[in-house]
Design an enzyme around this catalytic site. Structure first.
Site, PDB file in Angstrom:
ATOM      1  N   ALA A   1     -15.328   9.873   1.418  1.00  0.00           N
ATOM      2  CA  ALA A   1     -15.076  10.738   0.353  1.00  0.00           C
ATOM      3  C   ALA A   1     -14.175  11.552   0.755  1.00  0.00           C
ATOM      4  CB  ALA A   1     -16.461  11.563   0.183  1.00  0.00           C
TER       5      ALA A   1
ATOM      6  N   HIS B   1     -15.608  18.337  -1.004  1.00  0.00           N
ATOM      7  CA  HIS B   1     -15.453  18.437   0.507  1.00  0.00           C
ATOM      8  C   HIS B   1     -14.379  19.361   0.852  1.00  0.00           C
ATOM      9  CE1 HIS B   1     -18.454  15.197   0.553  1.00  0.00           C
ATOM     10  NE2 HIS B   1     -17.848  14.797  -0.547  1.00  0.00           N
TER      11      HIS B   1
ATOM     12  N   ASN C   1     -21.791  12.446   6.111  1.00  0.00           N
ATOM     13  CA  ASN C   1     -20.797  11.351   6.415  1.00  0.00           C
ATOM     14  C   ASN C   1     -19.389  11.950   6.548  1.00  0.00           C
ATOM     15  OD1 ASN C   1     -22.510   8.736   6.676  1.00  0.00           O
ATOM     16  ND2 ASN C   1     -22.694   9.499   4.532  1.00  0.00           N
TER      17      ASN C   1
END
Ligand SMILES: NC(=O)c1ccc[n+]([C@@H]2O[C@H](COP(=O)([O-])OP(=O)(O)OC[C@H]3O[C@@H](n4cnc5c(N)ncnc54)[C@H](O)[C@@H]3O)[C@@H](O)[C@H]2O)c1
Length: 275
Positions: free
Chosen positions: A132, A228, A198
């Site tokens: 991601a 993120h 993750n």
């Protein structure tokens, strides 16, 4: 690369197959889908209906041996931590390179060691995709110089934390402002929030390690996607990277950028240029 194995048949795998239909100039020679045994006939039906033209031959199985016997040029895991434990060491020790989406599983030191040993034994590679996030190339490069300070913040809407430990600790439906639901090391984040950490694990592996990567997980009712962000401090460079990704249509916990990162791992093995 003409023979592909995919472990898992959920949100990432089915979106990936849809993208592969557009991207591949020629169908794959062979595609193996590894799913849970109880889903084999359902997966078979969906594959025949929606993805029949992705490969000339398609096998659906829950058996790791069958995947191995099909001699994939690359295996992609998009299934979860249980599937990592169940399949990946066997695939690596048989000599098949594997891209692993469920990176948080590597916070389990014993499991990580068994996978590294298996890759060593099979002379294969465990490939950690950027997933991601981005910028993992720079982070891993800076690590070669030595000391790094790295902090990561993962912000998702409350719905993305449903079914996690956070739902037991706070009432996610009542949140009116951003709320830190976890603060600690990347290792603790990955073991407490296996489906949502993750990225913390990927950054930890690329950079300062699981213990030293400070991690904050946040539920924010105003967030429209999955955010993120991480900051890196090294004697060579400082940088902050922030990605605002759409969630996947099939799973709010999974940022859609992850699927494209895995697609990149596959296409980098097909074309003449790796980028
Ligand atoms: N690296 C990253 O940045 C990143 C980002 C998002 C998600 N992920 C991870 O990728 C994985 C897949 O995500 P998703 O959104 O597709 O999840 P999903 O729940 O939609 O799909 C997972 C699929 O795997 C199957 N599965 C589970 N255990 C299995 C087993 N032992 N053998 C075979 N199949 C099995 C399930 O039946 C399901 O179909 C998750 O572990 C998720 O945490 C990684």
């Amino acid at each position: 690369m003409t023979r592909l194995g995919i472990i898992g048949f959920g949100n990432i795998s089915t979106t990936l197959l849809t993208l592969l239909k557009d991207v591949l100039e020629d169908p794959l020679e062979h595609l193996t889908i590894v799913c849970r045994p109880e889903y084999e006939s359902q997966v078979n039906q969906i594959m025949r209906k929606d993805f029949n033209d992705v490969a000339l031959e398609i096998s659906i199985t829950s058996n790791t041996e069958i995947l191995i016997n099909n001699k994939p040029n690359l295996v992609v895991e998009c299934a979860g931590h249980d599937a990592v434990t169940e399949h990946i060491a066997q695939v690596l020790s048989a000599g098949f390179d594997t891209v692993m989406a469920s990176v948080g599983a590597l916070a389990d030191a014993a499991l990580a060691d068994s996978l590294y040993d298996a890759a060593h034994k099979g002379m294969s590679r465990l490939i950690i995709p950027a997933g991601a996030i981005g910028g993992v190339d720079l982070l891993a490069s800076l690590k070669k110089h030595g000391k790094l300070d790295v902090s990561y913040r993962g912000i998702k809407p409350p719905a993305a934390w449903s079914g996690t430990l956070a739902a037991k600790l706070i009432n996610l439906d009542d949140l009116s402002e951003e709320t830190v639901i976890f603060s600690g090391s990347a290792r603790e984040a990955a073991s407490s929030y296996p489906k949502n950490a993750n990225v913390a694990a990927t950054i930890a592996l690329a950079g300062a390690g699981f213990e030293a990567t400070q991690t904050e997980l946040v539920a924010d009712p105003k967030a429209t996607g999955n955010i993120h962000e991480y900051s890196v401090d090294s004697p060579l460079a400082h940088y902050t990277l922030r990605v605002e990704s759409q969630p996947s249509s099939g799973n709010a916990k999974t940022s859609v950028t992850t699927v494209y990162s895995i697609l990149r791992e596959i296409t980098n093995r097909i074309g003449p240029i790796v980028i």
